[in-house]
Design a protein around this motif. Sequence first.
Motif, PDB file in Angstrom:
ATOM      1  N   ASN A  93     -25.678  57.006   9.834  1.00 20.88           N
ATOM      2  CA  ASN A  93     -25.023  58.308   9.714  1.00 20.88           C
ATOM      3  C   ASN A  93     -24.097  58.230   8.520  1.00 20.88           C
ATOM      4  O   ASN A  93     -23.424  57.200   8.322  1.00 20.88           O
ATOM      5  N   PHE A 138     -21.203  60.187   5.753  1.00 21.66           N
ATOM      6  CA  PHE A 138     -20.137  61.182   5.727  1.00 21.66           C
ATOM      7  C   PHE A 138     -19.435  61.180   4.373  1.00 21.66           C
ATOM      8  O   PHE A 138     -19.367  60.165   3.697  1.00 21.66           O
ATOM      9  N   PHE A 192     -26.861  63.186   9.627  1.00 18.46           N
ATOM     10  CA  PHE A 192     -27.327  62.384  10.752  1.00 18.46           C
ATOM     11  C   PHE A 192     -28.833  62.151  10.656  1.00 18.46           C
ATOM     12  O   PHE A 192     -29.322  61.051  10.862  1.00 18.46           O
ATOM     13  N   GLU A 234     -22.020  54.691   9.060  1.00 20.56           N
ATOM     14  CA  GLU A 234     -22.039  53.927  10.311  1.00 20.56           C
ATOM     15  C   GLU A 234     -23.473  53.842  10.798  1.00 20.56           C
ATOM     16  O   GLU A 234     -24.282  54.744  10.544  1.00 20.56           O
TER      17      GLU A 234
END
Lengths: 114, 114
Positions: free
Chosen positions: B32, B34, B51, B94
């Motif tokens: 994921n 960001f 995602f 992550e």
Amino acid sequence: SAVISQKPSRDICQRGTSLTIQCQVDSQVTMMFWYRQQPGQSLTLIATANQGSEATYESGFVIDKFPISRPNLTFSTLTVSNMSPEDSSIYLCSVGGGRAGELFFGEGSRLTVL
Amino acid sequence: AQSVSQHNHHVILSEAASLELGCNYSYGGTVNLFWYVQYPGQHLQLLLKYFSGDPLVKGIKGFEAEFIKSKFSFNLRKPSVQWSDTAEYFCAAEPSGGSYIPTFGRGTSLIVHP
């Protein structure tokens, strides 16, 4: 979303002293996180604060140096103990938003150690 | 250990210029991704996230990012920056299905001149 308040917003401390940073969240959260942001560096996770149990520390961080309390689901404190100039940094409190990786942050506590 | 690299530490642009901030992550599995932004005097906030699905994701304020799996990259773009885009930008990653605690890059300081 979550609103996170940190105190103090900044402080100047003497070497060898300790400072406790408070983090208050406007809603109940399971996990709270403490990050450190040193000048020119990435955000580094110090520990995860769980309510009702000891905090989980990341490699390089120990409880004696950074004791954490988590008395309830909306509050946590991080203490920076026996400070040295190397501890000068911004300390950030954070909580998860319920979805993977989405974090909400407080405005940070800027600590300067002389 | 997982790491996130941001290639540009300081970027200075004039208004209306195009922006691209590089981000690479080191993790072989599904991730994921960001981008967070911190405007002057404000707290860190989520700008956009990936995602799964369409690798081109759009965030707030006209920002977008493209996930290129073969390059382990997630670069942030904006076709025409504004003075109000002056901020610190952090890339984070992550493992999917992981601990919901992302690893952050060291940040890129963007200054946009009017």
